[in-house]
Design an enzyme around this catalytic site. Structure first.
Site, PDB file in Angstrom:
ATOM      1  N   HIS A 248     -46.435 -89.851 -42.261  1.00 37.64           N
ATOM      2  CA  HIS A 248     -45.442 -90.546 -43.081  1.00 37.64           C
ATOM      3  C   HIS A 248     -44.654 -89.536 -43.885  1.00 37.64           C
ATOM      4  O   HIS A 248     -44.043 -89.869 -44.882  1.00 37.64           O
ATOM      5  CB  HIS A 248     -46.114 -91.531 -44.028  1.00 37.64           C
TER       6      HIS A 248
ATOM      7  N   HIS B 100     -23.947 -77.600 -13.259  1.00 37.43           N
ATOM      8  CA  HIS B 100     -23.287 -76.752 -12.265  1.00 37.43           C
ATOM      9  C   HIS B 100     -23.506 -75.268 -12.536  1.00 37.43           C
ATOM     10  O   HIS B 100     -23.800 -74.497 -11.612  1.00 37.43           O
ATOM     11  CB  HIS B 100     -21.792 -77.066 -12.194  1.00 37.43           C
ATOM     12  N   GLY B 101     -23.347 -74.852 -13.794  1.00 37.35           N
ATOM     13  CA  GLY B 101     -23.517 -73.436 -14.116  1.00 37.35           C
ATOM     14  C   GLY B 101     -24.914 -72.952 -13.791  1.00 37.35           C
ATOM     15  O   GLY B 101     -25.114 -71.932 -13.124  1.00 37.35           O
TER      16      GLY B 101
ATOM     17  N   ARG C 129     -16.618 -91.669  -9.087  1.00 33.77           N
ATOM     18  CA  ARG C 129     -16.848 -91.957 -10.499  1.00 33.77           C
ATOM     19  C   ARG C 129     -16.022 -93.179 -10.845  1.00 33.77           C
ATOM     20  O   ARG C 129     -14.892 -93.067 -11.309  1.00 33.77           O
ATOM     21  CB  ARG C 129     -16.362 -90.801 -11.383  1.00 33.77           C
TER      22      ARG C 129
END
Lengths: 574, 574
Positions: free
Chosen positions: B214, B395-396, B538
């Protein structure tokens, strides 16, 4: 954010190493993923997979009645074809392999290449792609796969465990996918291991409707709604996208994406379940929890699989994996209920007769409780804040719950003709019952004791009776709490208050004046609980966290004592 | 933070309503909490409890082999005595009740009052308080109860299920508590439902050692360490605080407090398990997951229960509750392993003989891969960022993993005497195998195809051969990815590049000039993938998220094409 890692670039491999260590009694690591230790007769192998970061998808679903193997890619990245090939070879039991995964370009390619390679070796391979995300495309076969992965994998796994041949398993899986719809919402983004900022974000206080599990674009952002509105939004979205001829039975999944907690999911489920039933649907074995996650993303998704008899059988079937375990017959057979009980908790007392003086005092007591309620509501946040420094921050809320319950009980008692003694006892019991926490017990018992000390049969009450009530109040708290002056609790303010009140009345002063003087002492003593010495029971406090903040219980008492001094003098003096 | 609620003051009640709906087939709601539907012979009732906000503590642990009932308080607040009384009455099966909870003042009082009330009615009630948090006090009986709640409750539940009388159950529970130690660490605070700021915080990048569930004060704050250092810190803390004569078998719990994810717990477990074994301890049925949480707090705790034979039996025993299910014998018996496999994934080829020209070209190819690796490492973060806009941000990282693997394979091939054709095929296979993701498949297949087009038996290579290799490269990508120009993918830059290169060479220009011109076209076309029209696959993108950012795959291709143009002219022209 993701905080536990060594080399962030090795996160996926490192977490998988720990996972395999943990479940070494049930799973075997192979290049590219994990396979279940074989159990029973050979069956069609069901190989699931995708990127890491979605646990329990995918490796957490390997086990009896579920996936035979899982291919584990890098974080949010499709596994390579070589990994798929390796896991599928290891999972194959001579009856063919179903490869199944969510609909993403990388997964389609890598699983597809692996399938061709396996087929060249004479293995019968089928592919079942999951396309459940209604927010990602209008054409069903273009949709992304999200939490519906779980539903489709479950059906495939159960069908394989039931001994179906590869045609039967594939057919069941395709039927499951055709019957499954998911809508997701995001409240906050997620951070890749080692990254210094999130991969994507959702504006604070907003909700991204249909946002993908890797942050792919959704339908729109909107204001974060209340839970019951969120439930309505999600249920409506799915019912609009229901499959043709879907029938009336559904298997729901209410899935947490990462930082959304179980309590929040249960709360949301309470409304979702009602809405589904209102829509005439029968809920079959709902699953509420984290089943397809996205690192530390905040958000939830709701999945419905519309069931026919076959899908219902496979959905209900037993399974035992690291993350999902289900058994129709529990360890011991379910018998009857435990004894019916709980009804005797609130015993009904007849309110005893009260004298006019006791009735008048009861009216004063209701007024005092009203004042206390007003003070506590106004100071709830402040009391919570100071309690949060050395305690758990619940003092303000607890006191408000207690006084509200006490006031409600007092009003009922007053309307029923109670005197002050009975009324305060009822108020104390209600306070203790509804407030919970330490302060709830103490205040409840104290009010009850004060009430008991008064009795409702007298023709008049003297100042000394109120002093005695105050002493009974404080004695109850000292008895229960076992704290003494100097422990930096409520007692530090309470005992000096009662002493000062007794002294003032003993010296023949007017009761309101004695009360005011006592309240001033209480305020001073409450302030003094903020000091450098550690609070009792808090060993080794961080000095910078608890110094300079007074005790919350002492503070609320002093506040109430001070506030009651402002009651009309006639009320206190009666 | 906590985001899903209606009225924040009703959070605890509302979430419990949803919880009871979900598990109505196994649990029954009673005033103050829940009890398990009775199964089998009457047993000693084990009633656990505490505040809400710690799921699966406490209601998630009610079921066969575990708790008989759970009392559920408000968020972070002890339940009231009336609630405890009510649940205990409902759970009682005529053989007595053990009340068990973590050591907090409010819980001690409320459970204590309820116990007295139950005893007045002739019910045999015992109390087992959990005191496992070694950071909270040096005296064992003053310690707070945290994740060790789970260990002690489990032993109590198993002892009761085994039919022990109340003396036996109490004794086992006390032995479990005496043998249990926990150390917790916090990375971030938690927010109560409806609150506009956290109850407490941990400075960013810091770790609060011993911070309570807590937010109670801990031992000290320190810099957030790497995972293996964190494991060491936690294991050391517990081994220092080990009970006298604790023996060599331990039951560990690695517990997530809220926003810490399963993958992070598995990663940490990988090191913790090793350290425990190095210390000569035998790990018995470790549990890694969320077992005692604290809303959305970030952090973990490690618990060890030192086992004797009796504790081990009860720890290992089966249980079936909403949140914890364990079965020694899985659904079907465990047989042998699935077929041994995976070893044939990397086939070993003898490197074919190569002409001097093929060897020279192989050297150029290694140089080109080195250049590519340098470019991709330098641009890894940028490529991830632009991919995060419309994709999943991988991607990188994927390109870096791919090129590193390809370069390593190319160097081995070169050292082994390979020509360019064989070397590029090996590099492509390594890229595909290690990168994963979409780009990994495409680049791997493309390099492999380019290599195949060259062959290692020629006495010389002409410019036209490199054009053909480029065409093979692009054909592989188009075949696999099934994208065409205009789809805003890698193909938008790749096909114009190859056309321009072929045209430049066809017109008789110098190869380096043709390459440079082609690279310029690729850069321009990659830029053009940032436009207003939606990217293929997309559907319904959020306009403001995907506009103006080029495709990551097209960008990385253009970068590499441009970078390779700067290779010494002789290298490209050979």
């Amino acid at each position: 954010m993701t905080r536990i890692f060594n080399d962030p670039a090795e996160f996926a491999e490192d977490q998988f190493t720990g996972f395999l260590d943990l479940y070494a009694d049930r799973l075997r690591g192979v290049p590219g993923g994990a396979v279940a230790l074989r159990s029973g007769e050979p069956q069609v192998a069901v190989v699931v997979g995708g990127g890491s970061g979605h646990y329990p998808a995918f490796a957490g679903l390997v086990g009896s009645g579920f996936a035979t193997g899982a291919v584990v890619g890098n974080v949010f990245t499709s596994p390579s074809a070589a990994q798929v090939y390796s896991v599928a070879k290891a999972a194959h039991q001579g009856r063919g392999v179903v490869l199944t995964f969510g609909n993403y370009a990388g997964d389609n390619m890598n699983f597809g290449i692996a399938a061709e390679r396996l087929r060249k070796e004479g293995i019968d391979v089928r592919i079942v792609v999951v396309t459940d995300d209604v927010a990602s495309a209008s054409e069903e076969d273009k949709r992304r796969g999200i939490a519906g992965d779980f539903s489709v994998f479950k059906v495939l796994g159960a069908a394989a465990a039931a001994g179906l041949d590869i045609d039967g398993v594939e057919r069941a899986g395709r039927a499951a996918n055709a019957a499954t719809r998911t809508i997701g919402v995001a409240f906050s983004g997620c951070t890749l291991p080692g990254a210094d900022r999130p991969l994507f974000t959702v504006p604070e206080g907003q909700l991204g409707l249909g946002l993908g599990i890797h942050g792919e674009p959704g339908i729109r952002d909107e204001q974060m709604p209340a839970a019951h509105e969120l439930a309505q939004l999600m249920v409506d979205s799915l019912l609009e996208a229901a499959p043709q001829g879907g029938g009336k039975r559904v298997a729901p999944i209410l899935n947490g994406l990462g930082t959304t907690k179980y309590e929040e999911l249960f709360l949301l489920w309470g409304t979702v379940a009602g809405l589904l039933r209102e829509a005439g649907l029968e809920v079959v074995d709902a699953e509420v929890g984290e089943l397809v996650t996205s690192l530390d993303m905040g958000g939830v998704s709701l999945t419905l699989m519309w069931l026919d008899d076959e899908l219902e059988t496979f959905w209900r079937a037993d399974a035992y994996t690291p993350a999902f375990r289900k058994q129709r017959a529990p360890v011991a057979a379910i018998g009857g209920f435990a004894q019916e009980s709980g009804d005797d908790v609130r015993e009904s007392h007849a309110i005893p007769e009260a004298t006019p003086a006791a009735r008048a005092l009861a009216g004063t007591a209701v007024g005092a409780l009203e004042t206390m309620a007003r003070i506590l509501h106004a100071n709830e946040a402040m009391l919570g804040d100071i309690d949060a420094v050395a305690g758990d921050g619940d003092h303000g809320r607890g006191m408000v719950k207690g006084v509200d319950a006490a006031l409600a009980a007092a009003r009922i008692a007053y309307d029923g003709g109670a005197g002050a003694a009975w009324l305060l006892q009822a108020a104390g019991q209600a306070w203790a019952e509804h407030a919970g926490g330490t302060s709830g017990v103490l205040w409840g018992a104290a009010l009850e004791a004060a009430g008991r000390s008064l009795t409702d049969g007298r023709s008049a009450y003297a100042d000394q009776d109120f002093v005695a009530a105050g002493q009974a109040f404080s004695a109850a708290i000292v008895d229960l709490g076992r704290a003494t002056v100097g422990d930096k609790t409520l007692v530090d303010a309470l005992l000096p208050f009662v002493e000062e009140l007794a002294a003032g009345v003993g010296h023949g002063g007017a009761f309101p004046d004695a009360w005011r003087a006592a309240a001033a002492v209480a305020a001073e003593k409450a302030e003094a609980t903020a000091s450098l010495s550690p609070k009792l029971g808090r060993a080794r406090p961080l000095a910078e966290r608890s110094v300079g903040t007074p005790d919350a219980g002492a503070t609320s008492f002093a506040l109430l004592a001070g506030g009651l001094a402002d009651l009309p003098a006639g009320a206190l003096a009666l």
